[in-house]
Design a protein around this motif. Structure first.
Motif, PDB file in Angstrom:
ATOM      1  N   LYS A   3       0.805  -1.221   0.000  1.00 24.14           N
ATOM      2  CA  LYS A   3       0.000   0.000   0.000  1.00 24.14           C
ATOM      3  C   LYS A   3       0.844   1.281   0.000  1.00 24.14           C
ATOM      4  O   LYS A   3       0.476   2.266  -0.616  1.00 24.14           O
ATOM      5  N   LYS A  68      -9.286   4.630  -3.895  1.00 29.05           N
ATOM      6  CA  LYS A  68      -9.876   3.388  -4.409  1.00 29.05           C
ATOM      7  C   LYS A  68      -8.797   2.320  -4.592  1.00 29.05           C
ATOM      8  O   LYS A  68      -8.980   1.155  -4.233  1.00 29.05           O
ATOM      9  N   THR A  71      -7.939   0.649  -1.317  1.00 29.72           N
ATOM     10  CA  THR A  71      -8.996  -0.085  -0.602  1.00 29.72           C
ATOM     11  C   THR A  71      -9.590  -1.083  -1.605  1.00 29.72           C
ATOM     12  O   THR A  71      -9.160  -1.140  -2.745  1.00 29.72           O
ATOM     13  N   GLU A  72     -10.571  -1.842  -1.157  1.00 26.74           N
ATOM     14  CA  GLU A  72     -11.257  -2.716  -2.119  1.00 26.74           C
ATOM     15  C   GLU A  72     -12.595  -2.104  -2.504  1.00 26.74           C
ATOM     16  O   GLU A  72     -13.548  -2.818  -2.830  1.00 26.74           O
ATOM     17  N   THR A  74     -15.674  -0.210  -4.383  1.00 20.96           N
ATOM     18  CA  THR A  74     -16.169  -0.103  -5.761  1.00 20.96           C
ATOM     19  C   THR A  74     -16.369   1.370  -6.129  1.00 20.96           C
ATOM     20  O   THR A  74     -16.272   1.728  -7.290  1.00 20.96           O
ATOM     21  N   ASN A 189      -8.942  -3.781   7.174  1.00 20.98           N
ATOM     22  CA  ASN A 189      -9.773  -4.322   6.102  1.00 20.98           C
ATOM     23  C   ASN A 189     -11.187  -4.478   6.670  1.00 20.98           C
ATOM     24  O   ASN A 189     -11.611  -5.558   7.055  1.00 20.98           O
ATOM     25  N   LYS A 191     -13.952  -4.110   5.187  1.00 21.75           N
ATOM     26  CA  LYS A 191     -14.851  -4.828   4.282  1.00 21.75           C
ATOM     27  C   LYS A 191     -14.928  -6.301   4.692  1.00 21.75           C
ATOM     28  O   LYS A 191     -16.007  -6.895   4.717  1.00 21.75           O
ATOM     29  N   TYR A 220     -18.252  -0.161  -0.530  1.00 21.68           N
ATOM     30  CA  TYR A 220     -17.850  -1.487  -0.985  1.00 21.68           C
ATOM     31  C   TYR A 220     -18.867  -2.137  -1.921  1.00 21.68           C
ATOM     32  O   TYR A 220     -18.722  -3.300  -2.285  1.00 21.68           O
TER      33      TYR A 220
END
Ligand SMILES: *Cc1c(COP(=O)(O)O)cnc(C)c1O
Length: 392
Positions: A3, A68, A71-72, A74, A189, A191, A220
């Motif tokens: 990261k 974006k 991170t994961e 959308t 994390n 998510k 997400y």
């Protein structure tokens, strides 16, 4: 790539004429089109091209894309403050008659927005103890718009079990919104724990030394209708988009976030451990301390670091005031995660206009001081605290 590399090397998509190495600040309001059809396509979202900077701006888009990439998510949307991101996320979910399951332990303006502004619009706040899972389960019904919580509450430093709460909420089709300002999204994390949307005050860790206000919605994509409402309704109609100047500063902030955060969290850990042995400090609250009631849960959910916010309790409100007045290195100021160490007495400032009864419900005590630990040599911070505690 790791990261810290992604944070620096995510390219901007529209290279400028001069090949500027960092993203240019597109400070203009308006964008020109080569013909009428392209203009129509841009305005009607058939193509992605900026037309007006309240709605889209290349410098802000670049910042959003970097977040974006880290991170994961959308969808990532940048706002002109943390409160703008929080209020927009909540407005995207509620309608008259709905309720929000949350806690008394919230950032002051978030609490005021939920229990004041939204209440006037017919949305009911359900302020509950979110560390009790049975209470969470019993509080959610058909009219619940979302569960909203902060990952480490301020100034109580309470941590709820996100995974368990998300399981309960999802069984009932309800999204979980988490304010993750207390620990950067690059370290966690959420998510994977079941959080559907993160909201962040990027004013704090991301801005890099208190350079600018900003906020983020990190979505997400688990409840796709939310992003539609944010992007094509609220963002545009409320006029809450981030400015290109702030996006530029916060993009630079992202590039140094990893080293700044690691250092500030390590300083906070060292300071919290050292302060336990200081006379006149009645209690040190920091989730990084291994005897803290939330220590194990915080470690499981957020990783080995525990942020840079801690609180200390002195004998009385008067002792807190004298302490603040004697500080020489630490600054008397609000804000979190600035490069400087900051101290504040929350009960008389941030929560100064709340009645005593409500302060008690929020567990905001007259004896508590909040410290946001900066990038200084931690020994200098400790010496300043020790000299400020000395009575002449
Ligand atoms: C500061 C803060 C906010 C509000 O952010 P602004 O950028 O000041 O609008 C919201 N939540 C938390 C946890 C904060 O610390």
């Amino acid at each position: 790539m790791k990261k810290q590399t992604i944070a620096i090397h995510t390219p901007y998509t529209r290279p400028d004429t001069y090949g500027s190495l960092s993203v240019p600040i597109y400070s203009n309001v308006s964008f020109e089109f080569k013909d009428a059809q392209t203009m129509s396509d841009a305005f009607c979202n058939r193509i992605k091209a900026p037309d007006y900077s309240r709605i889209s701006n290349p410098t802000v888009t670049n910042f959003e894309q970097r977040v974006k990439a880290l991170t994961e998510a959308t969808h990532v949307t940048a706002f002109n403050s943390g409160m703008a991101a929080i209020s927009t996320a909540l407005l995207a979910l509620v309608t008259h008659g709905k309720n929000i399951v949350t806690s008394h332990h919230l950032f002051g303006n978030t609490l005021a927005f939920i229990s004041g502004t939204l209440l006037r619009l017919g949305v009911k706040p359900r302020l509950r103890n979110l560390t009790n899972l049975e209470t969470v389960e019993n509080s959610i019904d058909e009219q619940t718009a979302c569960v909203f919580l902060e990952i480490i509450t301020n100034p109580q430093l309470e941590v709820a079990d996100l995974k368990a709460i998300a399981e309960i909420a999802h069984k009932k089709g309800v999204p979980v919104i988490a304010d993750s300002t207390a620990i950067p999204f690059t370290e966690t994390n959420l998510k994977a724990l079941g959080v559907d949307i993160e909201v962040v005050s990027s004013t704090k860790y991301i801005s890099g030394g208190g350079t600018s206000l900003g906020g983020l919605i990190i979505d997400y994509g688990t409840f796709p209708q939310i992003n539609q409402r944010i992007k094509y309704d609220l963002l545009i109609n409320l006029g809450v988009y981030m400015t290109p100047q702030a996006a530029y500063m916060q993009t630079l902030g992202l590039e140094t976030l990893y080293v700044r955060y690691q250092k500030q969290a390590a300083n906070a850990q060292w300071l919290a451990e050292s302060l336990r042995n200081v006379n006149d400090i009645e209690h040190v609250n920091y989730v990084g301390l291994d005897d803290n009631p939330y220590h194990n849960l915080a470690k499981q959910q957020f990783g080995p670091t525990a942020g840079a916010m801690l609180t200390i309790d002195l004998a009385s409100r008067e002792a807190c005031f004298s302490f603040l007045n004697r500080l020489r290195v630490i600054h008397r100021a609000t804000n979190l995660f600035d490069s400087r160490t900051l101290a504040i007495h929350p009960a008389s400032t941030i929560f100064g206009l709340f009645p005593e009864r409500q302060l008690a419900q929020m567990d905001v005590r007259q004896t508590t001081l909040r410290l946001s630990v900066g990038l200084e040599a931690p020994e200098d911070i400790l010496s300043d605290i020790e000299q400020a505690l000395k009575k002449e």
